[in-house]
Design an enzyme around this catalytic site. Structure first.
Site, PDB file in Angstrom:
ATOM      1  N   ASN A  46       0.853  -1.173   0.000  1.00 19.58           N
ATOM      2  CA  ASN A  46       0.000   0.000   0.000  1.00 19.58           C
ATOM      3  C   ASN A  46       0.895   1.232   0.000  1.00 19.58           C
ATOM      4  O   ASN A  46       1.967   1.208   0.622  1.00 19.58           O
ATOM      5  CB  ASN A  46      -0.886  -0.051   1.248  1.00 19.58           C
ATOM      6  CG  ASN A  46      -1.949   0.996   1.251  1.00 19.58           C
ATOM      7  OD1 ASN A  46      -1.683   2.161   1.521  1.00 19.58           O
ATOM      8  ND2 ASN A  46      -3.168   0.594   0.949  1.00 19.58           N
ATOM      9  N   CYS A  54       1.507  -8.949   4.385  1.00 19.58           N
ATOM     10  CA  CYS A  54       2.395 -10.027   3.961  1.00 19.58           C
ATOM     11  C   CYS A  54       1.572 -11.186   3.404  1.00 19.58           C
ATOM     12  O   CYS A  54       0.397 -11.366   3.751  1.00 19.58           O
ATOM     13  CB  CYS A  54       3.233 -10.508   5.143  1.00 19.58           C
ATOM     14  SG  CYS A  54       4.324  -9.261   5.829  1.00 19.58           S
ATOM     15  N   GLU A  56       1.744 -14.380   4.021  1.00 19.03           N
ATOM     16  CA  GLU A  56       1.297 -15.332   5.046  1.00 19.03           C
ATOM     17  C   GLU A  56       0.063 -14.807   5.766  1.00 19.03           C
ATOM     18  O   GLU A  56      -0.878 -15.558   6.051  1.00 19.03           O
ATOM     19  CB  GLU A  56       2.416 -15.596   6.069  1.00 19.03           C
ATOM     20  CG  GLU A  56       3.693 -16.150   5.459  1.00 19.03           C
ATOM     21  CD  GLU A  56       4.692 -15.087   5.032  1.00 19.03           C
ATOM     22  OE1 GLU A  56       5.899 -15.362   5.115  1.00 19.03           O
ATOM     23  OE2 GLU A  56       4.283 -13.971   4.611  1.00 19.03           O
TER      24      GLU A  56
END
Length: 148
Positions: A46, A54, A56
């Site tokens: 962003n 992330c 994950e």
């Protein structure tokens, strides 16, 4: 294919969808679920850097949104500098950042598992496998709050 190879392949496929115009570092993650299905995520950056997500975290949020956060049994992650086409490159395995280790720990504690975490390279066959407890020893999580 081994579990690690399957998850790394899925993470590589997910990294293609990374939105990383600022760092130019694409990351893909793949979560193996109890039923054998795989949930993936890619990093989403962003312009207000602190709001970036992330890979994950995206994958865990996707599993959670489907009501499946307690079903995660293994993780695969890859990352690398993006080439001119936006593809992740590099032969060095990457591991989850500290924030992602904590996010993965939440899913692991809720599911009652010590997650295998397979860290792969964007290219080639280099894979390093760990248990989440090795990457985040003495982790704080739901059990510390009387939940889990």
């Amino acid at each position: 294919m081994t579990q690690a190879e399957t998850l790394i392949a899925a993470a590589r496929a997910a990294a293609v969808h990374a939105h990383a115009p600022y760092s130019r570092f694409a990351v893909g993650a793949a979560l193996l679920m109890k039923d054998g299905s795989i949930v993936t995520g890619a990093n989403v950056e962003n312009a207000s850097y602190g709001l970036s997500l992330c890979a994950e975290t995206v994958a865990v949020a996707t599993a959670s949104a489907a009501g499946r956060i307690r079903e995660v049994v293994a993780v695969g992650v890859i990352g690398g500098a993006m080439d001119g086409t936006g593809r992740a490159t590099g032969t060095t395995p990457v591991s989850p950042c500290g924030r992602c280790r904590q996010v993965l720990n939440e899913a692991a504690q809720l599911g009652g598992v010590n997650l295998p975490v397979h860290c792969g390279s964007a290219e080639g066959d280099a894979i390093r496998s760990y248990r989440l407890s090795e990457l985040l020893p003495d982790a704080f999580g739901p059990a510390d709050l009387g939940m889990g």
